[in-house]
Scaffold this motif. Structure first.
Motif, PDB file in Angstrom:
ATOM      1  N   ALA A 159     -20.051  36.817 -63.553  1.00  0.00           N
ATOM      2  CA  ALA A 159     -21.106  36.108 -62.834  1.00  0.00           C
ATOM      3  C   ALA A 159     -22.469  36.386 -63.448  1.00  0.00           C
ATOM      4  O   ALA A 159     -23.273  35.465 -63.664  1.00  0.00           O
ATOM      5  CB  ALA A 159     -21.089  36.497 -61.352  1.00  0.00           C
ATOM      6  N   CYS A 160     -22.754  37.653 -63.747  1.00  0.00           N
ATOM      7  CA  CYS A 160     -24.052  38.015 -64.335  1.00  0.00           C
ATOM      8  C   CYS A 160     -24.220  37.364 -65.709  1.00  0.00           C
ATOM      9  O   CYS A 160     -25.283  36.823 -66.028  1.00  0.00           O
ATOM     10  CB  CYS A 160     -24.183  39.529 -64.442  1.00  0.00           C
ATOM     11  N   TYR A 161     -23.180  37.433 -66.522  1.00  0.00           N
ATOM     12  CA  TYR A 161     -23.242  36.830 -67.853  1.00  0.00           C
ATOM     13  C   TYR A 161     -23.474  35.326 -67.744  1.00  0.00           C
ATOM     14  O   TYR A 161     -24.312  34.756 -68.455  1.00  0.00           O
ATOM     15  CB  TYR A 161     -21.950  37.118 -68.611  1.00  0.00           C
ATOM     16  N   SER A 162     -22.728  34.683 -66.865  1.00  0.00           N
ATOM     17  CA  SER A 162     -22.827  33.230 -66.720  1.00  0.00           C
ATOM     18  C   SER A 162     -24.229  32.813 -66.299  1.00  0.00           C
ATOM     19  O   SER A 162     -24.788  31.842 -66.818  1.00  0.00           O
ATOM     20  CB  SER A 162     -21.795  32.748 -65.707  1.00  0.00           C
ATOM     21  N   VAL A 163     -24.826  33.574 -65.360  1.00  0.00           N
ATOM     22  CA  VAL A 163     -26.160  33.234 -64.856  1.00  0.00           C
ATOM     23  C   VAL A 163     -27.226  33.489 -65.914  1.00  0.00           C
ATOM     24  O   VAL A 163     -28.045  32.609 -66.232  1.00  0.00           O
ATOM     25  CB  VAL A 163     -26.461  34.038 -63.578  1.00  0.00           C
ATOM     26  N   VAL A 164     -27.231  34.699 -66.481  1.00  0.00           N
ATOM     27  CA  VAL A 164     -28.300  35.090 -67.412  1.00  0.00           C
ATOM     28  C   VAL A 164     -28.252  34.243 -68.683  1.00  0.00           C
ATOM     29  O   VAL A 164     -29.276  33.687 -69.121  1.00  0.00           O
ATOM     30  CB  VAL A 164     -28.194  36.590 -67.749  1.00  0.00           C
ATOM     31  N   VAL A 165     -27.079  34.115 -69.275  1.00  0.00           N
ATOM     32  CA  VAL A 165     -26.971  33.357 -70.519  1.00  0.00           C
ATOM     33  C   VAL A 165     -27.201  31.867 -70.262  1.00  0.00           C
ATOM     34  O   VAL A 165     -27.861  31.183 -71.055  1.00  0.00           O
ATOM     35  CB  VAL A 165     -25.604  33.595 -71.181  1.00  0.00           C
ATOM     36  N   GLY A 166     -26.685  31.353 -69.141  1.00  0.00           N
ATOM     37  CA  GLY A 166     -26.903  29.938 -68.813  1.00  0.00           C
ATOM     38  C   GLY A 166     -28.378  29.601 -68.674  1.00  0.00           C
ATOM     39  O   GLY A 166     -28.858  28.619 -69.261  1.00  0.00           O
ATOM     40  N   ILE A 167     -29.095  30.408 -67.918  1.00  0.00           N
ATOM     41  CA  ILE A 167     -30.536  30.169 -67.756  1.00  0.00           C
ATOM     42  C   ILE A 167     -31.256  30.318 -69.089  1.00  0.00           C
ATOM     43  O   ILE A 167     -32.141  29.521 -69.433  1.00  0.00           O
ATOM     44  CB  ILE A 167     -31.115  31.133 -66.704  1.00  0.00           C
ATOM     45  N   GLY A 168     -30.864  31.326 -69.869  1.00  0.00           N
ATOM     46  CA  GLY A 168     -31.500  31.531 -71.169  1.00  0.00           C
ATOM     47  C   GLY A 168     -31.298  30.354 -72.112  1.00  0.00           C
ATOM     48  O   GLY A 168     -32.243  29.905 -72.773  1.00  0.00           O
ATOM     49  N   VAL A 169     -30.094  29.826 -72.158  1.00  0.00           N
ATOM     50  CA  VAL A 169     -29.822  28.669 -73.020  1.00  0.00           C
ATOM     51  C   VAL A 169     -30.654  27.467 -72.585  1.00  0.00           C
ATOM     52  O   VAL A 169     -31.240  26.752 -73.409  1.00  0.00           O
ATOM     53  CB  VAL A 169     -28.315  28.319 -72.992  1.00  0.00           C
ATOM     54  N   GLY A 170     -30.728  27.229 -71.270  1.00  0.00           N
ATOM     55  CA  GLY A 170     -31.515  26.106 -70.769  1.00  0.00           C
ATOM     56  C   GLY A 170     -32.984  26.225 -71.104  1.00  0.00           C
ATOM     57  O   GLY A 170     -33.634  25.247 -71.501  1.00  0.00           O
ATOM     58  N   LEU A 171     -33.535  27.439 -70.969  1.00  0.00           N
ATOM     59  CA  LEU A 171     -34.954  27.643 -71.272  1.00  0.00           C
ATOM     60  C   LEU A 171     -35.230  27.475 -72.763  1.00  0.00           C
ATOM     61  O   LEU A 171     -36.258  26.907 -73.158  1.00  0.00           O
ATOM     62  CB  LEU A 171     -35.395  29.033 -70.795  1.00  0.00           C
ATOM     63  N   VAL A 172     -34.327  27.969 -73.601  1.00  0.00           N
ATOM     64  CA  VAL A 172     -34.509  27.807 -75.054  1.00  0.00           C
ATOM     65  C   VAL A 172     -34.517  26.327 -75.419  1.00  0.00           C
ATOM     66  O   VAL A 172     -35.379  25.853 -76.182  1.00  0.00           O
ATOM     67  CB  VAL A 172     -33.407  28.558 -75.823  1.00  0.00           C
ATOM     68  N   ALA A 173     -33.568  25.578 -74.879  1.00  0.00           N
ATOM     69  CA  ALA A 173     -33.515  24.137 -75.165  1.00  0.00           C
ATOM     70  C   ALA A 173     -34.783  23.439 -74.699  1.00  0.00           C
ATOM     71  O   ALA A 173     -35.339  22.583 -75.403  1.00  0.00           O
ATOM     72  CB  ALA A 173     -32.287  23.520 -74.487  1.00  0.00           C
ATOM     73  N   ALA A 174     -35.261  23.810 -73.520  1.00  0.00           N
ATOM     74  CA  ALA A 174     -36.463  23.167 -72.983  1.00  0.00           C
ATOM     75  C   ALA A 174     -37.699  23.500 -73.807  1.00  0.00           C
ATOM     76  O   ALA A 174     -38.536  22.628 -74.077  1.00  0.00           O
ATOM     77  CB  ALA A 174     -36.668  23.591 -71.523  1.00  0.00           C
ATOM     78  N   VAL A 175     -37.841  24.758 -74.202  1.00  0.00           N
ATOM     79  CA  VAL A 175     -39.014  25.169 -74.986  1.00  0.00           C
ATOM     80  C   VAL A 175     -39.014  24.477 -76.346  1.00  0.00           C
ATOM     81  O   VAL A 175     -40.059  24.014 -76.827  1.00  0.00           O
ATOM     82  CB  VAL A 175     -39.038  26.706 -75.156  1.00  0.00           C
ATOM     83  N   VAL A 176     -37.846  24.377 -76.981  1.00  0.00           N
ATOM     84  CA  VAL A 176     -37.760  23.704 -78.278  1.00  0.00           C
ATOM     85  C   VAL A 176     -38.180  22.240 -78.148  1.00  0.00           C
ATOM     86  O   VAL A 176     -38.984  21.731 -78.944  1.00  0.00           O
ATOM     87  CB  VAL A 176     -36.331  23.814 -78.845  1.00  0.00           C
TER      88      VAL A 176
END
Length: 526
Positions: free
Chosen positions: A181-198
């Motif tokens: 659960a922790c991995y799914s949440v942290v990595v999921g949010i991180g991937v979304g933010l990276v895509a948005a910032v790019v």
């Protein structure tokens, strides 16, 4: 069903939605009801989509569009009830449905029962937003319901993954549930933010509204697929990307904002109509499969009735029993009642039910798979028909409104208009002091015109009739300077916490229309 059949479904669903809107009926209810009846036509081709296609193609743009329009400031303010409903209620519902199904269906194993619980645990963002807008819920309740729906999808899909692993013998990416659960949440949010910032960094460099809009349309799919490849939550990646882009959308060019707004409205209309039609058209197919597997009609009716009762009652039990933990005190019991009755199921339930594997790890057919799918689909359809049909009368009977919210919104709008007028006056004053080539009369007309636009914002704009200033080049440049200065001033107010995102977007939309009109007028005169 071939491509022509899918196209006909979309066309008919959109036509039904248009008819329902014209009659003042809830569109999703009409589409689901008609599609369910149509599914019983003899000889109708089976309509079936892979679960992964629904999750990767249909769900991301719907979630992304909802996140774009949701105020991040409001989401953060109501984070406690959103997390309580989006996390705590999901777990509570999954457990309650699992125990109820295990006890009522003799053939259903404990593993299968809790898979069903995970499938039915999340409420639906599409149904919540669509029906909430139709019945005129206050913005605060819309924020809570939409925020809950955006969060609970990710939680339910993690719970579903764990339940399926135990049920069918598949090994999840991480065996430890808490770590997964922790991995799914942290990595999921991180991937979304990276895509948005790019995307946020690339978009202004394109200098082409069409290309910028296309790039923005790719974001939800890219975020979902990237997170899914990393075995993280694609749902949270899409939501995080939508929040970031929506919060920083004020920095985009006005033409990009106008185009994107229309693109996402059109996308929402098409996908929402298709999703509800698809749900209804599955009813006959799923029922036949469950009966063919050995589920008797009487037992199926009993199971659906009991599970529906548990799904419907779990929500008010969670909302009202620990009310101080779930709902802030400043939300009235009337509003809490509406929240407790807004638990329609939808596209995630549909996709999760379809994703139950056909075979176990040993290669044997997964026991009671069709029964699980039948109960899940019927309960989802019934929640839309039951709760969706009664939500508007409930809102009217309880007279749900938020006077404090209206006063706060009016105060925010007044503050935004003062800031915008002051910014316009600063630019015209500087132009007059610097001996700008624009005549004083034109300066006064420009300032009066923009003040009129703001005074008419946002819901009274239709009556605007004042003639625009002459579109000479100096005047046009001055209008653009004023509008740019106003946007910067409004964004500063928002960033300082003095202005809500929703009010900022409403005022920016009026300024975008004014700049588009000024540019069109200049091109016409030139």
């Amino acid at each position: 069903m071939n491509g022509v059949g899918f196209l006909m479904v979309v066309i008919c669903a959109v036509a039904l939605t248009a008819l329902a809107n014209r009659r003042g009926w809830p569109g999703p209810l009409v589409v689901v009801a008609v599609a369910s009846a149509v599914s019983f036509i003899p000889g109708l081709p089976r309509m079936e989509l892979p679960a992964q296609l629904i999750l990767a193609v249909v769900l991301p743009p719907l979630l992304y569009s909802a996140a774009l329009e949701l105020s991040f400031v409001s989401f953060r303010r109501d984070l406690r009830p959103i997390l309580s409903l989006g996390v705590g209620l999901v777990v509570f519902t999954a457990v309650a449905v699992g125990f109820a199904a295990w006890g009522i269906v003799p053939s259903l194993s404990a593993g299968g029962a809790f898979v069903l619980g995970a499938v039915l645990a999340p409420s639906d963002a599409v149904a919540a937003v669509t029906l909430g807008r139709r019945v005129g819920l206050p913005n605060r309740l819309m924020t809570i319901l939409t925020g809950e729906s955006l969060v609970n999808d990710a939680v339910a899909l993690v719970a579903f993954q764990l339940a399926v692993a135990a049920y069918a013998g598949y090994r999840p990416f991480i065996a430890q549930p808490a770590l997964l659960a922790c991995y799914s949440v942290v990595v999921g949010i991180g991937v979304g933010l990276v895509a948005a910032v790019v995307v946020h960094q690339i978009r202004p460099r394109l200098h082409d509204p069409a290309l910028e809009t296309v790039l923005g349309a790719i974001v939800p799919f890219a975020a979902y697929l990237a997170a899914d490849q990393a075995h993280a939550s694609g749902v949270l990646a899409v939501v995080a990307a939508g929040f970031w882009i929506g919060h920083h959308n004020a920095d985009a060019a006005f033409a990009t904002r106008l185009q994107s707004r229309q693109v996402w409205r059109t996308t929402d209309l098409l996908l929402e109509a298709f999703v509800f039609a698809y749900m209804g058209l599955q009813v006959r197919t799923i029922l036949d499969a469950a009966v063919g597997e050995g589920a008797g009609p009487a037992m199926l009716v009993l199971a659906v009735g009991v599970v529906l009762l548990v799904v419907v009652l779990a929500r008010p039990l969670w909302v009202f029993t620990p009310m101080l933990l779930v709902v802030p005190r400043r939300i009235s019991w009337r509003a809490a009642t509406v929240v407790s009755w807004s638990g329609m199921r939808g596209v995630v339930t549909l996709a999760a039910a379809a994703a139950v594997p056909a075979t176990t790890i040993a290669g044997a057919p997964t026991p009671d798979r069709n029964l699980i799918q039948a109960i899940a689909l019927l309960v989802a359809v019934l929640t839309i028909l039951l709760q969706g049909a009664t939500l508007r009368p409930l809102v009217r009977a309880l007279r749900v409104s938020d006077a404090a919210e209206r006063r706060r919104a009016d105060a925010d709008l007044s503050r935004a208009l003062r800031v915008a007028r002051k910014a316009a006056h600063e630019v015209t004053a500087r132009a007059a002091a610097s001996g700008n080539a624009v005549e004083a009369a034109t300066l006064a007309l420009i300032e009066r015109r923009i003040a009129h636009v703001l005074t008419a914002a946002p819901h009274r704009l239709a009556g605007l009739q004042e003639t625009a200033p002459a579109a000479e080049q100096p005047a046009h440049e001055l209008v653009q300077q004023i509008l740019a200065h106003q946007r910067r001033a409004l964004i500063r107010e928002r960033n300082r916490g003095r202005l809500d995102d929703e009010v900022l977007r409403a005022v920016l939309q009026q300024l975008d229309y004014e700049e588009a009109a000024a540019c069109t007028d200049l091109r016409t005169r030139l």
